[in-house]
Design an enzyme around this catalytic site. Structure first.
Site, PDB file in Angstrom:
ATOM      1  N   TYR A   1       0.772  -1.250   0.017  1.00 25.53           N
ATOM      2  CA  TYR A   1       0.096  -0.341  -0.049  1.00 25.53           C
ATOM      3  C   TYR A   1       0.803   1.007   0.027  1.00 25.53           C
ATOM      4  O   TYR A   1       1.715   1.341   0.673  1.00 25.53           O
ATOM      5  CB  TYR A   1      -0.806  -0.166   1.455  1.00 25.53           C
ATOM      6  CG  TYR A   1      -1.858   1.216   1.520  1.00 25.53           C
ATOM      7  CD1 TYR A   1      -2.942   1.408   0.361  1.00 25.53           C
ATOM      8  CD2 TYR A   1      -1.499   2.326   2.319  1.00 25.53           C
ATOM      9  CE1 TYR A   1      -3.785   2.648   0.740  1.00 25.53           C
ATOM     10  CE2 TYR A   1      -2.102   3.409   2.562  1.00 25.53           C
ATOM     11  CZ  TYR A   1      -3.531   3.508   1.869  1.00 25.53           C
ATOM     12  OH  TYR A   1      -4.189   4.560   1.917  1.00 25.53           O
TER      13      TYR A   1
ATOM     14  N   ASP B   1       9.259   2.844  -0.994  1.00 25.62           N
ATOM     15  CA  ASP B   1       8.446   3.723  -0.410  1.00 25.62           C
ATOM     16  C   ASP B   1       8.782   3.190   1.394  1.00 25.62           C
ATOM     17  O   ASP B   1       8.520   2.188   1.728  1.00 25.62           O
ATOM     18  CB  ASP B   1       6.863   3.203  -0.602  1.00 25.62           C
ATOM     19  CG  ASP B   1       5.814   3.799   0.347  1.00 25.62           C
ATOM     20  OD1 ASP B   1       6.368   4.589   1.292  1.00 25.62           O
ATOM     21  OD2 ASP B   1       4.634   3.579   0.055  1.00 25.62           O
TER      22      ASP B   1
ATOM     23  N   LYS C   1       5.636  10.005   8.071  1.00 24.92           N
ATOM     24  CA  LYS C   1       5.405   9.268   9.652  1.00 24.92           C
ATOM     25  C   LYS C   1       6.637   9.670  10.487  1.00 24.92           C
ATOM     26  O   LYS C   1       6.515  10.941  11.040  1.00 24.92           O
ATOM     27  CB  LYS C   1       5.598   7.727   9.644  1.00 24.92           C
ATOM     28  CG  LYS C   1       4.113   7.318   8.774  1.00 24.92           C
ATOM     29  CD  LYS C   1       4.009   5.924   9.140  1.00 24.92           C
ATOM     30  CE  LYS C   1       2.949   5.191   8.103  1.00 24.92           C
ATOM     31  NZ  LYS C   1       1.675   5.363   8.574  1.00 24.92           N
TER      32      LYS C   1
HETATM   33  N1  HOZ Z   1      -3.403   3.239   6.290  1.00 27.32           N
HETATM   34  C1  HOZ Z   1      -2.777   3.541   7.445  1.00 27.32           C
HETATM   35  C2  HOZ Z   1      -1.791   2.572   7.984  1.00 27.32           C
HETATM   36  N2  HOZ Z   1      -1.350   1.587   7.117  1.00 27.32           N
HETATM   37  C3  HOZ Z   1      -4.075   3.747   8.545  1.00 27.32           C
HETATM   38  C4  HOZ Z   1      -3.714   5.197   8.733  1.00 27.32           C
HETATM   39  C5  HOZ Z   1      -5.058   5.613  10.081  1.00 27.32           C
HETATM   40  O1  HOZ Z   1      -6.008   5.183   9.803  1.00 27.32           O
HETATM   41  O2  HOZ Z   1      -4.834   6.571  10.685  1.00 27.32           O
END
Ligand code: HOZ
Length: 426
Positions: A143, A238, A266
């Site tokens: 992802y 990534d 992050k």
């Molecule tokens: N897609 C995010 C983790 N892989 C989740 C982010 C969130 O819900 O804060």
């Protein structure tokens, strides 16, 4: 059970789609009502009903120093008094750029954006602009945020909700995205043999976090480097999750493979919204205004995110912190594995440094096909049993857990004891 989280969630679903501002938070992957959080400190979070949890989500990765780190908070207090955004350059941005360039082997220049999604979208545009090609290759279950080109066979919330692809992505755009199984260099080589002249880039999470934690097999990243180079395509790592987490220089430092473009996010924002992408001077000088590939942002490099990021990155110069995280990760995963074994529950636990996932399957988990053999109903039961024990795990099987430097031996041992009881109840 009537509680404040339930009352708030009932209000939220009337006002916010699904009641949340990011899908996985809605607990659809595990059932039940999401806990609304009131505050967090160190390795713990407290919900609006006053229940405290040992937290292994860590805001999905940024909180490597733990929540409300005193030095970060103090620096933010001081920065707040100087104003929150100027829309003009600051010295702080240079300091953060310098810190990133010093740490990440393949980065000579870096551009700040506001989220990991923005970073990957911009990295793809840059790759297409540099190569003059349209197609990209990604791996099933990886992802890279919610950009149109990247929502094809994606992990994280897309996998959690079982949506193979998203409506709203034009087929003409999705058609430019090719996919291969993670850890399958032969499949990638075949795709490049067929479409190589049209492929701008191959993008990968070098250690996957978004189908749960999945490590690259020996030689896989090196093969990606060789195949992309042979075909004149760019390799994008990534490292939004892995950057400054697996090592100060990210997965590329750990595995000794240099991509052409790296995306970050992050940790580099110390808990504030941030993203970044970087690479060699030659590639990055294609970005406007140095070059013609356009990308911009009102709040990019804003002083609050830069302040929290800079304090965090400077603290992470201390190599002993990564040794500490490695020890904590090993202690947790060994303990969890033992607890599962004792209670007769079949799990496969993957870990790289302070990223980890327990899958409810007997198979070795190396790609999306094996990750998806995990018994998601069992994960949901385990998740709720752990929540009841005061441990907050990712509310989806297809996310990684994150450990911070505030997860002490005592906290980890309490987690293992909780897991022993939770496994027994599953
Ligand atoms: N897609 C995010 C983790 N892989 C989740 C982010 C969130 O819900 O804060």
């Amino acid at each position: 059970m009537s509680n404040i989280s339930e009352t708030l969630f009932a209000r939220a679903v009337e006002l916010i789609p699904g009641g949340v501002n990011s899908p996985v938070r809605a607990f659809r992957g595990v059932g039940g009502t999401p806990r609304f959080i009131a505050r967090a400190n160190g390795a713990t979070m407290t919900d609006v009903d006053g229940r405290e949890y040992i937290d292994y989500v860590g805001s999905w990765g940024p909180m490597i120093l733990g929540h409300a780190d005193p030095e970060v908070i103090e620096a933010l207090h001081q920065a707040l008094a100087r104003g929150t955004s100027y829309g003009a350059p600051t010295e702080l941005e240079i300091e953060v750029a310098q810190e990133v360039i010093d740490a990440v082997p393949s980065i000579e220049m870096v551009r700040m954006v506001n989220s990991g999604t923005e970073a990957t979208m911009s990295a793809l545009r840059l790759a297409r602009g540099v190569t003059g090609r349209n197609k990209i290759v990604k791996f099933e279950g990886c992802y890279h945020g919610h950009g149109d080109s990247l929502l094809v066979r994606a992990g994280s919330g897309v996998a959690t909700l079982g949506l193979p692809d998203s409506p709203g992505v034009p087929t003409s755009i999705a058609a430019h995205t090719l996919t291969a199984p993670f850890n399958d260099a032969a499949a990638l080589a075949q795709i490049f043999d067929e479409y190589g002249r049209d492929i701008a880039a191959c993008i990968v999470e070098p250690v996957v976090g978004n189908m749960g934690c999945v490590a690259p097999q020996e030689g896989f990243l090196r093969s990606l480097r060789d195949i992309t180079r042979r075909h004149g395509a760019l390799l994008i790592f990534d490292e939004v999750m892995t950057g400054f987490r697996l090592a100060r220089g990210g997965a590329q430092a750990l595995f000794g493979v240099s991509p052409d473009i790296t995306t970050l996010g992050k940790i580099i924002g110390g808990g504030l919204p941030v993203g970044a992408y970087g690479g060699s001077r030659e590639i990055m000088e294609h970005i406007a205004p140095a070059g013609p590939v356009y990308q911009a942002g009102t709040l990019s490099g804003n002083p609050l995110a830069m302040t929290a990021g800079l304090v965090t990155l400077r603290r992470l110069r201390d190599a002993s912190l990564y040794e500490q995280l490695e020890r904590a990760g090993a202690r947790l995963v060994n303990g969890m594995t033992e607890a599962a074994r004792e209670t007769g529950i079949v799990t496969t636990t993957n870990r790289v440094g302070s990223m980890w996932t327990s899958f409810f399957t007997a198979r070795a988990v190396t790609d999306w096909a094996t990750a998806s053999t995990s018994d998601r109903a069992a994960y949901g039961k385990f998740f709720h049993a752990m929540l009841g024990e005061g441990v907050y795990l990712a509310p989806s099987q297809f996310e990684a857990g994150f450990i911070s430097i505030r997860h002490t031996d005592d906290i980890i041992d309490r987690t293992i004891e909780a897991a022993r009881r939770a496994f027994a109840s599953v």
